[in-house]
Every structure is written in structure tokens, then in C-alpha cells.
Design a protein around this motif. Structure first.
Motif, mmCIF file in Angstrom:
data_model
loop_
_atom_site.group_PDB
_atom_site.id
_atom_site.type_symbol
_atom_site.label_atom_id
_atom_site.label_comp_id
_atom_site.label_asym_id
_atom_site.label_seq_id
_atom_site.Cartn_x
_atom_site.Cartn_y
_atom_site.Cartn_z
ATOM 1 N N PRO A 110 39.951 22.180 63.068
ATOM 2 C CA PRO A 110 39.973 20.727 62.938
ATOM 3 C C PRO A 110 39.099 19.995 63.944
ATOM 4 O O PRO A 110 38.521 18.950 63.630
ATOM 5 C CB PRO A 110 41.453 20.365 63.107
ATOM 6 C CG PRO A 110 42.081 21.553 63.756
ATOM 7 C CD PRO A 110 41.300 22.730 63.300
ATOM 8 N N ASP A 111 38.971 20.515 65.154
ATOM 9 C CA ASP A 111 38.131 19.853 66.158
ATOM 10 C C ASP A 111 36.670 19.866 65.729
ATOM 11 O O ASP A 111 35.956 18.861 65.866
ATOM 12 C CB ASP A 111 38.295 20.526 67.527
ATOM 13 C CG ASP A 111 39.653 20.264 68.140
ATOM 14 O OD1 ASP A 111 40.336 19.320 67.701
ATOM 15 O OD2 ASP A 111 40.037 21.013 69.057
ATOM 16 N N TYR A 113 35.597 20.189 62.629
ATOM 17 C CA TYR A 113 35.543 19.349 61.419
ATOM 18 C C TYR A 113 35.283 17.893 61.801
ATOM 19 O O TYR A 113 34.371 17.238 61.280
ATOM 20 C CB TYR A 113 36.881 19.497 60.693
ATOM 21 C CG TYR A 113 36.956 18.903 59.294
ATOM 22 C CD1 TYR A 113 35.870 18.275 58.689
ATOM 23 C CD2 TYR A 113 38.143 18.974 58.575
ATOM 24 C CE1 TYR A 113 35.960 17.738 57.415
ATOM 25 C CE2 TYR A 113 38.252 18.441 57.295
ATOM 26 C CZ TYR A 113 37.148 17.817 56.727
ATOM 27 O OH TYR A 113 37.252 17.279 55.462
ATOM 28 N N ARG A 114 36.054 17.374 62.751
ATOM 29 C CA ARG A 114 35.903 15.979 63.164
ATOM 30 C C ARG A 114 34.611 15.756 63.937
ATOM 31 O O ARG A 114 33.933 14.742 63.764
ATOM 32 C CB ARG A 114 37.105 15.560 64.027
ATOM 33 C CG ARG A 114 38.405 15.400 63.245
ATOM 34 C CD ARG A 114 39.579 15.142 64.181
ATOM 35 N NE ARG A 114 39.361 13.951 64.998
ATOM 36 C CZ ARG A 114 39.634 12.717 64.597
ATOM 37 N NH1 ARG A 114 40.129 12.506 63.395
ATOM 38 N NH2 ARG A 114 39.423 11.685 65.391
ATOM 39 N N GLU A 115 34.254 16.715 64.792
ATOM 40 C CA GLU A 115 33.032 16.578 65.589
ATOM 41 C C GLU A 115 31.806 16.516 64.682
ATOM 42 O O GLU A 115 30.907 15.687 64.891
ATOM 43 C CB GLU A 115 32.908 17.747 66.566
ATOM 44 C CG GLU A 115 31.663 17.676 67.433
ATOM 45 C CD GLU A 115 31.475 18.909 68.299
ATOM 46 O OE1 GLU A 115 30.455 18.987 68.998
ATOM 47 O OE2 GLU A 115 32.363 19.795 68.276
ATOM 48 N N TYR A 117 31.638 15.555 61.554
ATOM 49 C CA TYR A 117 31.669 14.292 60.828
ATOM 50 C C TYR A 117 31.205 13.136 61.700
ATOM 51 O O TYR A 117 30.349 12.333 61.291
ATOM 52 C CB TYR A 117 33.093 14.050 60.324
ATOM 53 C CG TYR A 117 33.320 12.692 59.703
ATOM 54 C CD1 TYR A 117 32.678 12.308 58.525
ATOM 55 C CD2 TYR A 117 34.200 11.780 60.291
ATOM 56 C CE1 TYR A 117 32.900 11.064 57.953
ATOM 57 C CE2 TYR A 117 34.439 10.541 59.722
ATOM 58 C CZ TYR A 117 33.780 10.186 58.553
ATOM 59 O OH TYR A 117 34.006 8.959 57.993
ATOM 60 N N HIS A 118 31.733 13.037 62.898
ATOM 61 C CA HIS A 118 31.395 11.899 63.759
ATOM 62 C C HIS A 118 29.992 12.005 64.341
ATOM 63 O O HIS A 118 29.422 11.003 64.774
ATOM 64 C CB HIS A 118 32.439 11.760 64.870
ATOM 65 C CG HIS A 118 33.728 11.178 64.398
ATOM 66 N ND1 HIS A 118 33.912 9.836 64.235
ATOM 67 C CD2 HIS A 118 34.890 11.766 64.003
ATOM 68 C CE1 HIS A 118 35.128 9.601 63.782
ATOM 69 N NE2 HIS A 118 35.748 10.757 63.620
ATOM 70 N N ASP A 271 38.304 7.309 61.301
ATOM 71 C CA ASP A 271 38.863 8.246 62.287
ATOM 72 C C ASP A 271 38.945 9.653 61.697
ATOM 73 O O ASP A 271 38.554 10.632 62.342
ATOM 74 C CB ASP A 271 40.251 7.784 62.736
ATOM 75 C CG ASP A 271 40.199 6.532 63.611
ATOM 76 O OD1 ASP A 271 39.144 6.293 64.211
ATOM 77 O OD2 ASP A 271 41.202 5.816 63.657
ATOM 78 N N ASP A 272 39.465 9.755 60.497
ATOM 79 C CA ASP A 272 39.535 11.039 59.809
ATOM 80 C C ASP A 272 38.406 11.130 58.787
ATOM 81 O O ASP A 272 38.098 10.141 58.115
ATOM 82 C CB ASP A 272 40.879 11.202 59.100
ATOM 83 C CG ASP A 272 42.033 11.317 60.076
ATOM 84 O OD1 ASP A 272 41.856 11.999 61.108
ATOM 85 O OD2 ASP A 272 43.092 10.717 59.816
ATOM 86 N N PRO A 273 37.768 12.292 58.638
ATOM 87 C CA PRO A 273 36.671 12.430 57.691
ATOM 88 C C PRO A 273 37.060 11.975 56.283
ATOM 89 O O PRO A 273 38.011 12.498 55.703
ATOM 90 C CB PRO A 273 36.366 13.933 57.731
ATOM 91 C CG PRO A 273 36.805 14.356 59.101
ATOM 92 C CD PRO A 273 38.021 13.537 59.393
#
Length: 482
Positions: A110-111, A113-115, A117-118, A271-273
Motif C-alpha cells: 500500500p505504501d 501504491y500511494r507513493e 499515485y502521488h 488522498d486515496d488513488p
């Protein structure tokens, strides 16, 4: 001033002659033969020859001088090239999701995944070129040994027309290799994918041009040296072509696929993809959401457009049937027959009818499909509005315009005025507008505006029914999450 817009899409090559004052003068479209394009892949030579054919046709049947050519192509494509810059295999389009299993494994972190995306504005999904390449290197490393350069559908066309290599930041921002904040290739992601900067073409703005090569000019009947823009992605150019390159204007297109787009001066990410953020030009970003849901109507038409006696009905017939349905008594539909893109990005998700009962017939199913597609988009709209605020205008386009019942349903669900501009071939027009800017015909593409030909206003008596049904849709959506 006259310019040409030349587009290579997923299924056809399109060309328009465009005048700065009067708009589209002439247009030609040529579907690709089955051996050239099968949705998930395309033959580079076949795509080029189709583009050349429509360009030649426009030039030969019009005697107006042409000041520039503006290119448009699909987002998220990938083409491998050898050391002589010759294609290695076919173009992988956005529809190639063979990397799904590989991507699902990455989603378990998950880390990361978010990295991702952002950093990129792209959601972790198999449609993006970075993961097509990552999967190929992992599963077939031997075949990758001859790959020296990386290209895309629109880059290939630009190189064949001009002899030069370049890629717009707009096109690059849909690759997954591009940092949406620094507007450059991301070195950490390049290292992760095992590729070097030298494999990519030079990054430019979408207005960058090179002269049309002499041999190509002779082949189509144009003077050599006409400026050709580097090209941009069709989704971004759709926004330009409807007059939406300014802030506060949302495009809302529903056809084979569906999308919502909005231009912003800086990156805006959830905040979330969920929604995406790509680059347009001149520092502008474009935030939005896209779905596969439009394909569902084709699926329904192929299977249900008949009665028990074998009589075939049209979309217009089903519109009339659906108009007689009481929404409170209709079933629900999750439009994920081809997987989910926005907002959940669940490639393995499947949709279908829910809360169906014996009294429901084909008209009820058709109604539920129309509603479900719009609920999917409205779900995305609520996320986009929470990021960038309510847009001042929403411009509706695509096949939905042909259905009076469906377009009114859209206004009722979104509970706001929807403006119809009447613009056709929006992305090809967007390419022509960049050609106009490159040729000095207009100052900036955001100066282009289109007056609406129709305003669809929501009906106040539909507020409660659709609010309740959308709330139920969200419950069913969450309950069926993979």
C-alpha cells in the motif's frame, strides 16, 4: 488561416481541414483493417499508412493553403524500438492489460501504491506503459534484449512524418514514468523499471513542431517544411476541442468509454488513488476520471435488442421503453463488465444487475444500465468536486447526446445544467487548435471558446428519487468490492 488536424485513435485514422474562423471545412475517417488494429494492439506501419491515406485525401480534395499540421493520438500506448529505431513488435494500446497479475502483486504494498499515485498522477494499473514494460521484462527478458528505445503510437507517427524524435509532456504524463510535479522523467521509477533516460525522446510542450519531411510532403501533395506538432493525447485534446482549456470548465463525455476532465493550474490528487492527474501544456494539469462503462451499451444491444418474436428494436425504441419505467421499481446495475477503472481501479471487478425480480423485463434492464453508467460517473464527479470545487460549466458530449432520455437523466442525476456544444471530432479539433497556435493563427488554445447549442436543465422532482437510488448504488458498490 487553415490547418490540418490528424489523429490516430484506437480504431481509426481521422483528418480534418480546419479554418480559424469557420471551423471544420472537411473531414475524412478511415477505420483500421482488422489485421492493423485489434483494440489491444496496433501495427505501426499500418497505422502510419492509414494516417497518410486520410491526410492525402484531405489535401487532394481541397485547394486551400495549409499552415500547420496538429497531431493527436491515444494515451497510454507503448512501442519498443531496436537500435535502428525500427519497431520491435506491435504497439501496445491502453487496452492491453496483460500485466494485471503483476500489478496486483504490487498493489499488495500500500505504501508504494500511494507513493506511485502521488508522484505520477497515475493509478497503479496495467493500462500504463511503465507496467506493460515492467511485466514484459519480468516474464520475457530475452525478447527485451533487442529493445534500445521506447516510443508510443503518437511519437511513431511524428517521427515518420518529420524524421525527428520528441514527445510532449502531455503524452508522457500518461506513461507512469513521468513525475507530475517536476514535469520530467522520474529517476526512481526509471530505475525500478530498469530503463535509462537515453531510451526516451526529448520532452517538449505540445506546441513544439518540426518541419514535414520532403518525401512525405511529396506523397500527400503538401509543400515541404510545413510545421507538424509533436502531438498530444486524445483525452487532453478533447478538453481543448470543446473549449475547456480554461479553468472552471468540465468536459463530460459518454460514448464507447466515458470521462470527466477539468483543467487546473497545479496537480490535484485525492488522498486515496482514485482520479488521475496528467499534464496538458504551459504548466496546466488536467484532472479527471475515466471508465469502461460505455462499452456496456454495445454489449446489451448485441444480446437484448429483440422481443420474443425476433423483432429487432433500436436505441430509440428502448429509450421510449425506459422512459415509462418508474425509477423506484427498477433494478440496479454496476457497470463493470470489463473491470473497473475510476474510482476503484479494480481490474478484476465484475458488474451486473442487482435487486432484480420476476417483474423486470428488458426495458427495466436497459434503464438500469443507463442509470448505472451515470452513477459510476457521478461517483467520480463527487471526488473531483471535493478536490477542485464545483466547475462553473459542464459540457456534455459523445453518443449520449443522441439519446434525449439518457441526456436528461444525466442532468437529473448531476442536478445541474449540462451544456451541449455540438462540436464533433473534439480531439481532432484539439489537435488542429494546437496547430493554429503553433502557426500563429491564435494566441493560446485557451482563448478558444464554443457557445452551447442546448442547455439541459435538471428537473426538481427527480432530486429525491436519484439521491436515494445513488445512496443505494454506493451501498451495493461497497458490498461488492473485490
Amino acid at each position: 488561416m487553415n490547418v490540418i488536424g490528424l489523429e490516430v485513435s484506437t480504431s481509426a485514422a481521422k483528418c480534418i481541414l480546419y479554418n480559424a474562423e469557420t471551423g471544420i471545412v472537411d473531414s475524412v475517417s478511415q477505420p483500421y483493417p482488422a489485421e492493423v488494429a485489434d483494440i489491444v494492439s496496433q501495427d505501426p506501419e499500418g497505422i502510419f499508412q492509414a494516417a497518410l491515406a486520410v491526410l492525402r485525401a484531405i489535401v487532394q480534395r481541397n485547394d486551400r493553403p495549409v499552415a500547420a499540421i496538429g497531431l493527436s493520438g491515444t494515451w497510454h500506448s507503448l512501442l519498443y524500438l531496436d537500435r535502428h529505431r525500427q519497431p520491435v513488435g506491435r504497439i501496445k494500446t491502453w487496452a492491453d492489460v496483460t500485466a494485471t497479475e503483476t500489478v496486483e502483486a504490487l498493489k499488495a504494498e500500500p505504501d508504494f501504491y500511494r507513493e506511485f499515485y502521488h508522484k505520477t498522477g497515475c493509478v497503479l494499473h496495467a493500462l500504463y506503459p511503465i507496467w506493460k514494460l515492467y511485466h514484459d521484462k519480468k516474464t520475457n527478458p530475452e525478447a527485451f534484449r533487442v529493445v534500445v528505445y521506447l516510443s508510443s503510437q503518437i511519437e511513431c507517427l511524428f517521427e515518420r512524418l518529420t524524421g525527428g524524435q520528441a514527445v510532449s509532456r502531455c503524452t508522457a504524463s500518461g506513461s507512469g514514468f513521468f513525475n507530475i510535479h517536476t514535469l520530467d522523467w522520474d529517476d526512481e521509477l526509471l530505475a525500478l523499471a530498469g530503463v535509462k533516460r537515453s531510451m526516451f525522446a526529448e520532452l517538449t510542450e505540445a506546441t513544439f513542431t518540426l518541419p514535414l519531411a520532403p518525401a512525405i510532403a511529396r506523397a500527400v501533395g503538401l509543400p515541404a517544411g510545413i510545421p507538424v506538432t509533436v502531438g498530444a493525447a486524445d483525452g487532453a485534446l478533447n478538453q481543448v476541442g470543446i473549449g475547456g482549456a480554461r479553468e472552471g470548465i468540465m468536459s463530460f463525455s459518454v460514448g464507447t468509454s466515458a470521462a470527466l476532465r477539468l483543467v487546473k493550474p497545479a496537480p490535484q490528487l485525492a488522498d486515496d488513488p482514485s482520479t488521475w492527474c496528467y499534464y496538458l501544456y504551459n504548466g496546466k494539469r488536467i484532472i479527471g476520471a475515466a471508465t469502461h462503462s460505455g462499452n456496456v451499451l454495445s454489449w446489451f444491444a448485441e444480446r437484448f435488442f429483440f422481443d420474443r418474436k425476433g423483432k429487432t428494436y433500436s436505441l430509440q425504441d428502448y429509450d421510449q421503453f425506459a422512459a415509462a419505467i418508474e425509477p423506484e421499481k427498477a433494478p440496479y446495475f454496476l457497470p463493470f463488465l470489463y473491470g473497473e477503472r475510476c474510482p476503484g481501479w479494480q481490474g478484476k471487478r465484475r458488474g451486473g444487475f442487482l435487486e432484480i425480480s420476476p417483474q423486470h423485463n428488458e426495458a427495466h434492464l436497459y434503464y438500469a444500465i443507463l442509470e448505472g453508467i451515470l452513477f459510476n460517473l457521478y461517483h467520480c464527479y463527487t471526488i473531483l468536486a471535493s478536490l477542485g470545487g464545483q466547475p462553473a460549466k459542464v459540457l456534455l458530449s459523445g453518443g449520449i447526446i443522441k439519446s434525449p432520455f439518457w441526456r436528461q437523466m444525466a442532468a437529473d442525476i448531476f442536478q445541474r445544467d449540462l451544456l451541449v456544444t455540438g462540436v464533433v471530432d473534439e480531439s481532432t479539433v484539439g489537435g488542429a487548435l494546437f496547430a493554429l497556435q503553433a502557426g500563429g493563427g491564435i494566441g493560446q488554445v485557451e482563448d478558444y471558446a464554443v457557445e452551447p447549442t442546448r442547455v439541459l436543465s435538471p428537473r426538481s422532482d427527480k432530486v429525491d428519487v436519484y439521491r436515494k437510488r445513488f445512496a443505494k448504488y454506493l451501498q451495493l458498490y461497497e458490498a461488492s468490492r473485490p
